[in-house]
Design a protein around this motif. Structure first.
Motif, PDB file in Angstrom:
ATOM      1  N   UNK A 146       0.876  -0.998  -0.024  1.00 26.81           N
ATOM      2  CA  UNK A 146       0.044   0.164   0.243  1.00 26.81           C
ATOM      3  C   UNK A 146       0.951   0.990  -0.039  1.00 26.81           C
ATOM      4  N   UNK A 147       0.431   2.379  -0.633  1.00 26.95           N
ATOM      5  CA  UNK A 147       1.269   3.654  -0.443  1.00 26.95           C
ATOM      6  C   UNK A 147       0.949   4.564   0.451  1.00 26.95           C
ATOM      7  N   UNK A 148      -0.108   4.239   1.519  1.00 26.62           N
ATOM      8  CA  UNK A 148      -0.346   5.145   2.567  1.00 26.62           C
ATOM      9  C   UNK A 148       0.811   5.203   3.523  1.00 26.62           C
ATOM     10  N   UNK A 149       0.921   6.146   4.079  1.00 31.43           N
ATOM     11  CA  UNK A 149       1.894   6.587   5.231  1.00 31.43           C
ATOM     12  C   UNK A 149       1.746   5.636   6.415  1.00 31.43           C
ATOM     13  N   UNK A 150       0.815   5.389   6.727  1.00 29.78           N
ATOM     14  CA  UNK A 150       0.471   4.461   7.937  1.00 29.78           C
ATOM     15  C   UNK A 150       1.087   2.954   7.622  1.00 29.78           C
ATOM     16  N   UNK A 151       0.734   2.717   6.419  1.00 30.65           N
ATOM     17  CA  UNK A 151       0.852   1.319   5.859  1.00 30.65           C
ATOM     18  C   UNK A 151       2.371   1.002   5.666  1.00 30.65           C
ATOM     19  N   UNK A 152       3.084   2.106   5.784  1.00 30.27           N
ATOM     20  CA  UNK A 152       4.693   1.897   5.734  1.00 30.27           C
ATOM     21  C   UNK A 152       5.302   1.201   7.209  1.00 30.27           C
ATOM     22  N   UNK A 153       4.319   1.620   8.051  1.00 26.66           N
ATOM     23  CA  UNK A 153       4.663   1.082   9.510  1.00 26.66           C
ATOM     24  C   UNK A 153       4.473  -0.338   9.810  1.00 26.66           C
ATOM     25  N   UNK A 154       3.778  -1.049   8.752  1.00 23.12           N
ATOM     26  CA  UNK A 154       3.530  -2.504   8.761  1.00 23.12           C
ATOM     27  C   UNK A 154       4.440  -3.581   7.780  1.00 23.12           C
TER      28      UNK A 154
END
Length: 296
Positions: free
Chosen positions: A16-24
């Protein structure tokens, strides 16, 4: 993931390209499931943002137009840090005399918090204490004052950084060694690792003054003295102020023709508030005659 179909199911995680998704992070990110087979996916999460979590993650399956969707919901809260005081007031302090106050930083969060303390307007050079000056009464600073090439770091915090466990606290000492006659209005800022800077601010104030010390008597009379023989007299340094005062008997600059030598076994010291210090002065005449000299 469960393969409920009759055929092998090659799957691939779709980023995913969302900012929060990079935390997973997901592991494994791809594989093949035989009919009826199960695959456990490990999900790792490290928050770098605060706020609500509502993220959809997809796994594409070869030959299927519809991806497998996983919805993750939650909320990331910031650390709950609290100060036990609203401000630190040093009041009136003496030049070069370190003064210490304490405060407590408490972590009511369910996780550990790593903090760092700083005072933005403080200098970076070493501050000079009166105790350091007292070691040498020949130091030029006694005559000319203290001069800095770099603004001194007048505030010291111990510890200035650390980690506070959940529901734990940390007592912190703040020491002000003023090298500037002025009024202080500063802030201690609390930065939290991984969260942000200046999450808390603690006001620090104080005023540095130089107490007026008085000497009694103004004149020391040694009467008749023999050449090269030491004679001792004493005078008083009086401090009528509510703060300690540091005194220094400036070392005499002697020359070959200096008629009178003077010195003191107690050339430097601190006079406590509303107190008196007794200073011995030893005189040694080098030439016959009547002389007077100034003791600074």
């Amino acid at each position: 993931l469960i393969n409920k179909g009759p055929l092998d199911a090659p799957f691939t995680f779709v980023p995913s390209s969302s900012h929060m998704a990079y935390c997973f992070k997901f592991a494994p990110r791809r594989g093949i499931l035989a009919p009826g087979e199960r695959q456990t996916i490990q999900i790792s999460f490290k928050a770098t943002l605060l706020g609500t979590i509502y993220e959809e993650f997809q796994f594409s399956v070869a030959g299927s137009p519809i991806p497998v969707i996983l919805l993750i919901k939650g909320c990331v809260d910031g650390p709950n840090l609290h100060l036990n005081v609203e401000q630190i007031d040093f009041g009136d302090i003496a030049f070069g005399v370190p003064h210490t106050k304490t405060f407590r930083l408490t972590n009511t969060s369910p996780v550990s918090v790593t903090f760092k303390l700083r005072i933005p307007d403080d200098g970076s050079g070493p501050a000079v204490t009166c105790y350091e000056q007292m070691r040498n009464n020949t130091d030029p600073s006694w005559r000319k004052g203290i001069h800095f090439y770099v603004e001194p770091k007048e505030f010291t915090m111990t510890p200035s950084r650390g980690t506070i466990l959940p529901q734990g606290s940390q007592d912190i000492e703040v020491t002000l060694c003023s090298n500037t006659v002025m009024e202080y209005y500063r802030y201690i800022l609390v930065d939290v690792e991984g969260i942000g800077e200046g999450l808390l601010a603690l006001n620090v104030m104080g005023r540095c003054i130089v107490p007026k010390l008085k000497a009694y008597p103004y004149i020391l009379c040694y009467d008749e003295c023999h050449l090269k023989e030491p004679y001792e007299r004493k005078f008083l340094v009086v401090n009528n102020t509510p703060i300690p005062g540091c005194y220094g008997l400036i070392a005499q600059k002697r020359k070959e023709d200096t008629p009178v030598f003077y010195s003191s076994p107690k050339p430097c010291g601190i006079v406590p508030p509303f107190s008196v210090a007794e200073i011995p002065v030893i005189l040694e005449a080098q030439k016959a005659g009547e002389y007077s000299t100034n003791v600074l």
